[in-house]
Design a protein around this motif. Structure first.
Motif, PDB file in Angstrom:
ATOM      1  N   SER A 201      19.836  34.498  50.189  1.00  0.00           N
ATOM      2  CA  SER A 201      20.236  33.194  50.715  1.00  0.00           C
ATOM      3  C   SER A 201      19.086  32.195  50.637  1.00  0.00           C
ATOM      4  O   SER A 201      19.290  31.015  50.302  1.00  0.00           O
ATOM      5  CB  SER A 201      20.710  33.343  52.166  1.00  0.00           C
ATOM      6  OG  SER A 201      21.050  32.089  52.715  1.00  0.00           O
ATOM      7  N   ALA A 202      17.872  32.665  50.924  1.00  0.00           N
ATOM      8  CA  ALA A 202      16.703  31.790  50.852  1.00  0.00           C
ATOM      9  C   ALA A 202      16.447  31.347  49.421  1.00  0.00           C
ATOM     10  O   ALA A 202      16.136  30.170  49.158  1.00  0.00           O
ATOM     11  CB  ALA A 202      15.482  32.505  51.422  1.00  0.00           C
ATOM     12  N   ILE A 203      16.553  32.266  48.477  1.00  0.00           N
ATOM     13  CA  ILE A 203      16.372  31.904  47.068  1.00  0.00           C
ATOM     14  C   ILE A 203      17.450  30.910  46.645  1.00  0.00           C
ATOM     15  O   ILE A 203      17.176  29.897  45.998  1.00  0.00           O
ATOM     16  CB  ILE A 203      16.420  33.163  46.180  1.00  0.00           C
ATOM     17  CG1 ILE A 203      15.278  34.129  46.535  1.00  0.00           C
ATOM     18  CG2 ILE A 203      16.347  32.777  44.701  1.00  0.00           C
ATOM     19  CD1 ILE A 203      15.384  35.487  45.866  1.00  0.00           C
ATOM     20  N   ARG A 204      18.681  31.184  47.035  1.00  0.00           N
ATOM     21  CA  ARG A 204      19.818  30.339  46.654  1.00  0.00           C
ATOM     22  C   ARG A 204      19.660  28.914  47.189  1.00  0.00           C
ATOM     23  O   ARG A 204      20.119  27.946  46.578  1.00  0.00           O
ATOM     24  CB  ARG A 204      21.100  30.980  47.182  1.00  0.00           C
ATOM     25  CG  ARG A 204      22.391  30.493  46.522  1.00  0.00           C
ATOM     26  CD  ARG A 204      23.576  31.320  47.014  1.00  0.00           C
ATOM     27  NE  ARG A 204      23.433  32.734  46.673  1.00  0.00           N
ATOM     28  CZ  ARG A 204      23.382  33.720  47.560  1.00  0.00           C
ATOM     29  NH1 ARG A 204      23.453  33.460  48.862  1.00  0.00           N
ATOM     30  NH2 ARG A 204      23.263  34.970  47.166  1.00  0.00           N
ATOM     31  N   SER A 205      18.985  28.777  48.328  1.00  0.00           N
ATOM     32  CA  SER A 205      18.820  27.442  48.924  1.00  0.00           C
ATOM     33  C   SER A 205      18.063  26.503  47.998  1.00  0.00           C
ATOM     34  O   SER A 205      18.204  25.276  48.103  1.00  0.00           O
ATOM     35  CB  SER A 205      18.079  27.552  50.259  1.00  0.00           C
ATOM     36  OG  SER A 205      16.700  27.868  50.058  1.00  0.00           O
ATOM     37  N   GLN A 206      17.262  27.061  47.097  1.00  0.00           N
ATOM     38  CA  GLN A 206      16.461  26.223  46.204  1.00  0.00           C
ATOM     39  C   GLN A 206      17.279  25.595  45.077  1.00  0.00           C
ATOM     40  O   GLN A 206      16.765  24.777  44.315  1.00  0.00           O
ATOM     41  CB  GLN A 206      15.298  27.031  45.637  1.00  0.00           C
ATOM     42  CG  GLN A 206      14.327  27.521  46.691  1.00  0.00           C
ATOM     43  CD  GLN A 206      13.741  26.370  47.505  1.00  0.00           C
ATOM     44  OE1 GLN A 206      13.016  25.535  46.973  1.00  0.00           O
ATOM     45  NE2 GLN A 206      14.056  26.326  48.789  1.00  0.00           N
ATOM     46  N   ARG A 207      18.533  25.975  44.963  1.00  0.00           N
ATOM     47  CA  ARG A 207      19.407  25.307  43.983  1.00  0.00           C
ATOM     48  C   ARG A 207      20.635  24.703  44.655  1.00  0.00           C
ATOM     49  O   ARG A 207      21.590  24.324  43.977  1.00  0.00           O
ATOM     50  CB  ARG A 207      19.832  26.285  42.886  1.00  0.00           C
ATOM     51  CG  ARG A 207      20.587  27.520  43.343  1.00  0.00           C
ATOM     52  CD  ARG A 207      20.823  28.467  42.166  1.00  0.00           C
ATOM     53  NE  ARG A 207      21.490  29.693  42.575  1.00  0.00           N
ATOM     54  CZ  ARG A 207      22.816  29.870  42.571  1.00  0.00           C
ATOM     55  NH1 ARG A 207      23.600  28.895  42.148  1.00  0.00           N
ATOM     56  NH2 ARG A 207      23.341  31.016  42.962  1.00  0.00           N
ATOM     57  N   GLU A 208      20.603  24.602  45.971  1.00  0.00           N
ATOM     58  CA  GLU A 208      21.751  24.072  46.694  1.00  0.00           C
ATOM     59  C   GLU A 208      21.356  22.910  47.590  1.00  0.00           C
ATOM     60  O   GLU A 208      21.773  22.793  48.726  1.00  0.00           O
ATOM     61  CB  GLU A 208      22.417  25.191  47.510  1.00  0.00           C
ATOM     62  CG  GLU A 208      23.050  26.278  46.648  1.00  0.00           C
ATOM     63  CD  GLU A 208      23.741  27.364  47.456  1.00  0.00           C
ATOM     64  OE1 GLU A 208      23.562  27.383  48.693  1.00  0.00           O
ATOM     65  OE2 GLU A 208      24.436  28.204  46.857  1.00  0.00           O
TER      66      GLU A 208
END
Length: 471
Positions: free
Chosen positions: A161-168
């Motif tokens: 989720s933390a990684i995904r936040s960088q493209r959302e």
């Protein structure tokens, strides 16, 4: 903690305070960092304390292919991120464009689940990369590192989720000092300061930059070598060597094979030459990325077979930079009050000198004497003589000297096998310094080999940090 131990530590012993080490971290001008990278550090929740950064991301955005080289632990219990990163480098013939790291959990000795989690981190970070314009093979392009407690699985949903936040829409990626600092902080476990450095160098009139970060304070005695699988492993020559993690980025263009050879050489003289407590981790990893962002399209990749001069300059700069980063780990050693360079001169081979320097640096008797500021050179000799060498050691040629860091006179304690009358007051002055050097000269002459190890003392604080004292 038992009443006896409480009484011992609180009443019997006068404990010297551990000096603050935060002065080793200072702001770096943003212009000093290599171009073509985006970085950040995020709080994912691996660490329980709110706000602590525990996931770091490093992305190469260069239009040129990015070379990747690595040296990994040789511990038999290689952690899942080590195994996965080896596979990524092997499958891409030394190319990769991203790195993801988490702290707070080592993902080591975690079986099938650990491997699945490491691959999940790779795949999610791959999605952050811009489309490849040329030269980068299809497939996974992210390397992964983890550090923390062994034997526990990752809270993988929080990390993804933390990684995904960088493209959302929540991206904090950048290339200024704040971004590099966030990434460095995400590496930290028992470290007391983020370990971040940069430097510039010139090859054929063109300026390039190096920047890097590492972490480590305990479980530090690395023995790392190139990947054990794939084409990069075939180029390895000679003896190869909390967790030590490090990454170095440059905007120079370097071929994958030459980058690996330069890193292997540099690691032997830097990260494989440090010790805090003599314990090798399951996760030790050093990674270098070279993205060529500062080279124009017509500039070929640095390659030792095509331009030896350029390669030797790059190898020298990388080695010196790696030594600077490695020293920071020792300076932040758990409970350490001294930074000690152990230099072994006059040895038949570099490997002989390196083995002796390692043995002296890991001797508990030597390290406790250093903490007690006792110039007990007999312990140093005992450690020196315990190592079988490639040629006979001649005790009547061996000398031992303590060298202060403040430029004042050195103190010989053994000269050509004969003990000197030691000035105990002077010895105490030298050993009370935060930095000093122990020189062991085996008497092989100026043309014989020299090796250096960087170590620290053993203090009561080290025992407190690593012991399980239950009150």
């Amino acid at each position: 903690m038992s009443r006896i131990l409480k009484r011992f530590f609180s009443s019997t012993v006068t404990i010297k305070p551990t000096p603050s080490k935060t002065h080793h971290h200072q702001p770096i001008p943003s212009s000093n960092f290599p171009s073509g990278y985006l970085l950040t550090g995020i709080h994912a929740g691996v660490k329980k304390k709110p706000g602590l950064l525990d996931v770091g991301l490093i992305l190469s955005t260069s239009s040129r292919p990015t070379s990747a080289a690595a040296c990994f632990t040789k511990n038999a219990f290689k952690a899942a991120p080590v195994l996965v990163s080896e596979q990524v480098i092997a499958s891409n013939a030394g190319r990769a464009r991203a790195l993801v790291v988490n702290s707070g959990c080592a993902n080591a000795v975690t079986g099938k689940q650990g491997m699945e989690d490491a691959w999940a981190m790779v795949k999610e970070t791959d999605k952050l990369l811009p489309p490849s314009s040329s030269g980068t093979p299809d497939g996974h392009e992210t390397l992964v590192m983890s550090t923390g407690v062994i034997g526990q699985t990752l809270p993988i949903s929080k990390i993804l989720s933390a990684i995904r936040s960088q493209r959302e829409g929540q991206a904090s990626l950048g290339n200024d000092f704040a971004a590099w600092e966030r990434a460095a902080k995400a590496f930290m476990t028992t470290d007391t300061f983020p370990k971040l450095r940069s430097r510039s160098f010139t090859i054929h009139g063109r300026e390039y930059k190096l920047a890097g970060m590492d972490k480590g304070a305990g479980m530090i005695h690395p023995d790392m070598g190139p990947p054990s699988i794939g084409p990069m492993a075939a180029g390895a020559k000679g003896p190869l060597h909390a967790t030590l993690l490090g990454c170095i980025m440059t905007d120079a263009a370097v071929s994958p094979a030459s980058l690996q050879r330069a890193l292997t050489y540099a690691v032997e003289r830097s990260f494989n030459s440090i010790s805090v407590d003599g314990d090798m981790s399951t996760n030790d990893t050093i990674i270098v990325l070279a993205n060529g962002a500062a080279a124009d399209a017509a500039t070929p990749e640095i390659d030792d077979a095509k331009d030896k001069e350029a390669y030797e300059i790059f190898k020298k700069e990388l080695t010196e930079f790696a030594i600077d980063l490695a020293k920071l780990v020792v300076r932040d050693g758990e409970g350490a009050t001294k930074f000690v360079t152990v230099t072994v001169k006059g040895a038949p081979t570099y490997q002989d000198a390196h083995l002796i320097a390692s043995r002296v640096s890991t001797s508990a008797l030597v390290k406790t004497a250093l903490y007690g500021e006792d110039a007990n050179w007999g312990r140093i000799l005992a450690a020196t003589g315990s190592i079988p060498l490639s040629a006979p050691l001649h005790p009547d040629k061996v000398s031992v000297t303590f060298v202060p860091s403040d430029g004042t006179a050195s103190l010989p304690v053994l000269v050509n096998g004969e003990p000197e009358k030691v000035d105990e007051v002077r010895a105490k002055e030298i050993l009370s310094l935060e930095d000093f050097e122990v020189v062991v000269d085996l008497g092989g002459g100026d043309k014989a080999e020299v090796a250096r190890y960087y170590t620290c003392d053993f203090s009561y604080e080290y025992v407190r940090i690593n012991g399980d004292y239950r009150s």
